[in-house]
Motif scaffolding. Structure first.
Motif, PDB file in Angstrom:
ATOM      1  N   ARG A 246       0.815  -1.207   0.000  1.00 53.63           N
ATOM      2  CA  ARG A 246       0.000   0.000   0.000  1.00 53.63           C
ATOM      3  C   ARG A 246       0.856   1.268   0.000  1.00 53.63           C
ATOM      4  O   ARG A 246       0.457   2.292  -0.551  1.00 53.63           O
ATOM      5  CB  ARG A 246      -0.928   0.002   1.221  1.00 53.63           C
ATOM      6  N   THR A 247       2.015   1.208   0.637  1.00 49.83           N
ATOM      7  CA  THR A 247       2.879   2.382   0.728  1.00 49.83           C
ATOM      8  C   THR A 247       3.893   2.464  -0.409  1.00 49.83           C
ATOM      9  O   THR A 247       4.314   3.558  -0.786  1.00 49.83           O
ATOM     10  CB  THR A 247       3.632   2.394   2.070  1.00 49.83           C
TER      11      THR A 247
ATOM     12  N   GLU B 146       0.738   4.160  -7.830  1.00 50.92           N
ATOM     13  CA  GLU B 146       0.536   4.608  -6.451  1.00 50.92           C
ATOM     14  C   GLU B 146      -0.863   5.190  -6.260  1.00 50.92           C
ATOM     15  O   GLU B 146      -1.507   4.952  -5.242  1.00 50.92           O
ATOM     16  CB  GLU B 146       1.607   5.627  -6.086  1.00 50.92           C
TER      17      GLU B 146
ATOM     18  N   LYS C 150      -3.661   3.557  -3.753  1.00 50.15           N
ATOM     19  CA  LYS C 150      -4.224   4.393  -2.694  1.00 50.15           C
ATOM     20  C   LYS C 150      -5.743   4.468  -2.820  1.00 50.15           C
ATOM     21  O   LYS C 150      -6.469   4.462  -1.822  1.00 50.15           O
ATOM     22  CB  LYS C 150      -3.615   5.795  -2.751  1.00 50.15           C
TER      23      LYS C 150
END
Length: 285
Positions: free
Chosen positions: A223-224, A268, A272
């Motif tokens: 996720r990061t 990304e 997110k």
């Protein structure tokens, strides 16, 4: 002639018994914690054979079928992106239960690879004497606490299976309905029929076997920093991981002269956005 008839009958019975039973569940999800009015509904299959069962999304099978036909045609069949978009699924995982070893395995994709772990938390059911009828089945109530939620299930002994959708099993019958106490997730049996064999789900990329706690760490890392999972062996599976190569690249591949910075930004943003829409997962712990 009598011997031939007996052999033929035995083969018929054997083949009939070897068939797989498919149970179709309607899965209702409120996966966005900030918007409980956004209710997602789709069908999932629970395929049960003598040796094991497999729970997975109906849309996943349909998407896999379209992609396979496109690839096999060598480009003769056009890739219909609108059709694929209509088959997007919120059930990206699959759950396999091994009847012989009494073990449950969970698989989910992170980037290009498929991660797999063995469920290490037992389901401790409290069976109630309360009964009712759901559809054609007489069902009995049972409750359990699992993964941060309190679940109520209704199971039937009218069918010769001790199984259920997702990771749920261990009751003396088939689960017809199971729902958490907040009404965020429910699985409702809609119909069932026989199929020839268990589905062969596509497994692009690698299968990385990890412990459940390590999967959760990798999930958070994805996720990061999703781009770290798009390279060969990216993300890593921890010291206990075992990797088996089973195919080509997964999501995010495709080649071409793409700007790496733009690819990273789009990836990304997508991850997110998915995380936001899945801020109320089925497992809270």
């Amino acid at each position: 002639m009598k011997k031939i008839a007996i052999i033929a009958l035995a083969l018929f019975v054997q083949n009939a018994f070897a068939q797989v039973n498919r149970f179709v569940y309607q899965v209702t999800m409120k996966s966005d914690a900030a918007n409980k009015n956004d209710i997602k509904t789709e069908n999932a299959y629970l395929d049960i054979s003598q040796e094991k069962s497999l729970f997975y999304s109906e849309n996943r099978v349909k998407r896999d079928s379209i992609m396979q036909k496109t690839f096999q045609s060598g480009g003769a069949i056009a890739f219909n992106r609108d059709q694929m978009e209509g088959l997007r699924t919120n059930i990206n995982y699959s759950v396999e239960k091994d009847k012989k070893d009494q073990k449950t395995y969970f698989k989910d994709r992170l980037g290009r690879d498929m991660y797999s772990y063995e469920e290490d938390r037992p389901l401790n059911w409290k069976i109630s004497p309360e009964t009712t009828k759901i559809g054609d089945y007489k069902v009995q109530k049972a409750e359990t606490d699992f993964a941060g939620r309190k679940w109520t299930a209704w199971f039937t002994t009218d069918l010769p299976y001790q199984d259920g959708p997702y990771k749920f099993s261990g009751l003396p019958g088939l689960i017809v309905k199971v729902e958490d106490s907040q009404g965020d997730y429910s699985f409702d049996l809609m119909k069932n029929y026989k199929i020839a064999e268990l589905a062969n789900l596509s497994q692009r990329g690698n299968i990385i076997k990890v412990k459940r706690k390590d999967f959760l760490k990798q999930q958070e890392k994805y996720r990061t920093d999703p781009m770290s999972f798009m390279t060969q062996g990216g993300g890593g599976g921890g010291g206990s991981a075992q990797t088996v190569v089973v195919g080509g690249a997964g999501r995010g591949g495709g080649g071409g002269n793409r700007n790496p910075a733009d690819m990273k930004k789009r990836m990304e943003e997508r991850v997110k956005d998915e995380a936001k829409k899945n801020s109320n997962p089925i497992e809270l712990q």
